[in-house]
Design an enzyme around this catalytic site. Structure first.
Site, PDB file in Angstrom:
ATOM      1  N   LYS A 135      62.564 -13.677  82.796  1.00 31.27           N
ATOM      2  CA  LYS A 135      61.488 -12.881  82.203  1.00 31.27           C
ATOM      3  C   LYS A 135      60.180 -13.056  82.975  1.00 31.27           C
ATOM      4  O   LYS A 135      59.852 -14.157  83.428  1.00 31.27           O
ATOM      5  CB  LYS A 135      61.319 -13.301  80.740  1.00 31.27           C
ATOM      6  N   SER A 211      59.070  -9.434  72.859  1.00 25.26           N
ATOM      7  CA  SER A 211      58.590  -9.122  74.184  1.00 25.26           C
ATOM      8  C   SER A 211      59.648  -9.300  75.274  1.00 25.26           C
ATOM      9  O   SER A 211      59.425  -8.943  76.417  1.00 25.26           O
ATOM     10  CB  SER A 211      57.396 -10.024  74.520  1.00 25.26           C
ATOM     11  N   SER A 236      60.113 -12.437  69.736  1.00 24.35           N
ATOM     12  CA  SER A 236      60.397 -11.878  71.053  1.00 24.35           C
ATOM     13  C   SER A 236      61.771 -12.214  71.620  1.00 24.35           C
ATOM     14  O   SER A 236      62.206 -11.584  72.581  1.00 24.35           O
ATOM     15  CB  SER A 236      59.322 -12.329  72.049  1.00 24.35           C
TER      16      SER A 236
END
Length: 547
Positions: A135, A211, A236
């Site tokens: 990520k 997220s 997230s």
């Protein structure tokens, strides 16, 4: 840093073109295939005819299955890496889930692992040969981190590695790319002015969750066998797992190594970020969570307690399960309610004890405390970075700042909110302890809807509650439940509650639109009892999904 004289649209176009240019030409979808794409990537990729049978067979393996074949010499790390990189390139072309892609570098490293294995017959660690992306919130040596900010588009390459990424690399994982996240990292949909919108794996009309939306989509489309280190400070990990039909886990934050992770306001430690997997089954979830929480290569990690893991035996007794059907703030959509009802029915039929669990405090007030603690400076740092890139706020972020009255806190106000957080933890623990038979877990929604439409201000309360309490939680699909108008009609007699979320949530629901979407549930355990939660979740998965 991007130039202030350069319009943010131009910076974004340049960045996005750079990712596309990194896809080898042999992996680019031809126009004749693209014209048949209907927006349903999860069904299109395996049937469009672009991937050969061997690539499909390799990428259909779960992480556990893949590692088993690599570690016994049945499959090379290089073959696995090439197959997943090819499928990842399709996932990106259809759903826009990568911010960086470096397959040649990954393949070179995978070949070095194969050479070492051929020489010694030893693996370098438990994830030896596992292809994965990281990520865009974590430092990876030699790679750029943008966190979706326009002004960070030309950041220098990192010379350090965030602890979760280092744990994965030390365990033998093969990094091949970086995954998208929303601007600010504080949205349950993944969209930024820099990288654009990441689309849902099952229906392009929906968002990917946030997220960690890039990881959720990439994993759901089998462009990586699992996403071992998605992150979560408000949902997230869990929202991308839920909205893309995956298993996921937010471990107890206090057990997760977090050194060198990027934070816009690093001094804010009232609610701590966690890291954990999105994956395809409970076996993968257990394996990946264990590697992260043991963090054997970081024995003196400064951000957490010493790494440990205590294997729990399979559950063979009746469970005591509390259920939260609604938080009283935003009413779940009909398919989410049906998933809860049918799960409860199956668990009772299997001999487990299931009962309502009343949350012992007002959840709107808890949300006000949560959002005050998220943005103790009034989001001043976020606003400054937006101004530096001359870019607007994404809609979800703007909506929540406005609704929760985000502003800079005085020191007495901060102390009051921290004291309130401690009071919520004490009250929740006491309520759990008061269950006569002893409660093993709580089952509740992950969100009030099965997936989030684009730019919709979805209510976070079903996930943020467990961030402010720091309780570990698992996302589990309800695999035989298919949304349909007959079983999940809209309740036209419902009277929405008077808040900024419930009416919008009720108005937007249409069972016809949601038919493509998976439905999941959240299973919550005691703090620092992550192993016990996994064992309980495995037992529930066996009852609900036969797995």
């Amino acid at each position: 840093m991007g130039s202030r004289a350069e319009d943010y649209h131009d910076i974004a176009a340049r960045a996005q073109q750079g990712v596309f240019d990194s896809i080898p030409r042999k992996w680019r979808l031809p126009a004749e295939l693209k014209q048949h794409y209907d927006g349903h990537a999860a069904s299109f990729i395996p049937t469009c005819g672009f991937l050969d049978e061997r690539t499909l067979a390799i990428t259909n393996l779960s992480a556990t299955e893949l590692l088993g074949q690599i570690h016994t010499g049945q499959l090379s790390a290089a073959a696995a890496t090439e197959a997943f990189c090819e499928r990842a390139s399709l996932a990106h072309q259809l759903c826009n889930c990568l911010t960086d892609f470096f397959p040649e570098e990954a393949l070179e490293y995978a070949k070095s692992l194969d050479d070492e294995f051929a020489r010694t017959r030893l693996i370098v660690g438990p994830l030896h040969g596992l292809p994965m992306a990281v990520k865009d919130i974590m430092h990876v040596k030699g790679k750029k981190t943008t966190m979706g900010w326009v002004s960070w588009a030309d950041n220098p390459l990192s010379t350090i590695e965030s602890s979760p990424a280092k744990v994965m690399r030390d365990a033998g994982a093969v990094f091949f790319g970086r995954t998208t996240m929303p601007q600010t990292g504080m949205a349950l949909e993944t969209i930024s002015n820099l990288w654009g919108r990441t689309l849902n794996a099952h229906n392009a009309a929906f968002g990917s969750g946030g997220s960690s939306g890039g990881d959720g989509v990439l994993c759901a489309l089998k462009g990586e066998p699992a996403a071992p280190i998605t992150t979560d400070i408000g949902g997230s990990i869990r929202a991308p797992a839920a909205f893309n039909g995956l298993y996921g886990m937010r471990p107890t934050a206090e057990r997760v190594p977090r050194h060198n992770m990027i934070a816009v306001a690093p001094g804010n430690i009232s609610i701590k970020v966690s890291a954990g997997p999105n994956c395809h089954n409970m076996a993968d979830l257990k394996t990946l969570t264990r590697v992260l929480l043991e963090h054997k290569s970081l024995p003196y990690e400064p951000t957490t307690v010493p790494g440990s893991w205590s294997d729990e035996p399979a559950v063979s007794r009746p469970l005591q399960i509390g259920v939260i059907f609604t938080d009283g703030i935003v009413e779940p959509h009909p398919p989410v309610k049906r998933a809860l009802r049918e799960t409860v029915s199956k668990l009772k039929a299997a001999g487990h004890q299931v009962f309502d669990f009343p949350v012992p405090f007002d959840l709107w007030q808890a949300a006000l405390t949560t959002w005050a603690l998220y943005f103790q400076t009034g989001a001043a740092e976020h606003k400054a970075i937006l101004a530096e890139g001359n870019e607007p706020m994404i809609p979800q972020f703007e909506h929540n700042l406005r609704v929760f009255g985000t502003r800079e806190l005085t020191v007495p106000e901060l102390l009051r909110h921290n004291s309130q957080q401690a009071a919520y933890k004490a009250a929740f623990q006491e309520a759990w302890d008061q269950q006569a038979e002893g409660m093993d877990c709580i089952i509740c929604p992950c969100a009030p809807m099965a997936s989030v439409p684009h730019d919709f201000p979805v209510w976070w309360g079903y996930t943020t509650l467990f961030n402010v309490l720091d309780y570990p939680s698992v996302i589990m699909p309800v695999k035989d439940l298919k949304i349909n108008p007959e079983d999940d009609p809209k309740d036209m007699s419902y009277q929405p509650k008077d808040n900024a979320f419930d009416k919008k949530n009720w108005e937007i629901y249409d069972p016809e639109l949601w038919q493509t979407q998976p439905v999941t549930l959240q299973i919550v355990g005691r703090p620092c009892r992550d192993e016990a939660l996994i064992a309980v979740s495995e037992a529930i998965d066996l009852v609900v999904n036969g797995l």
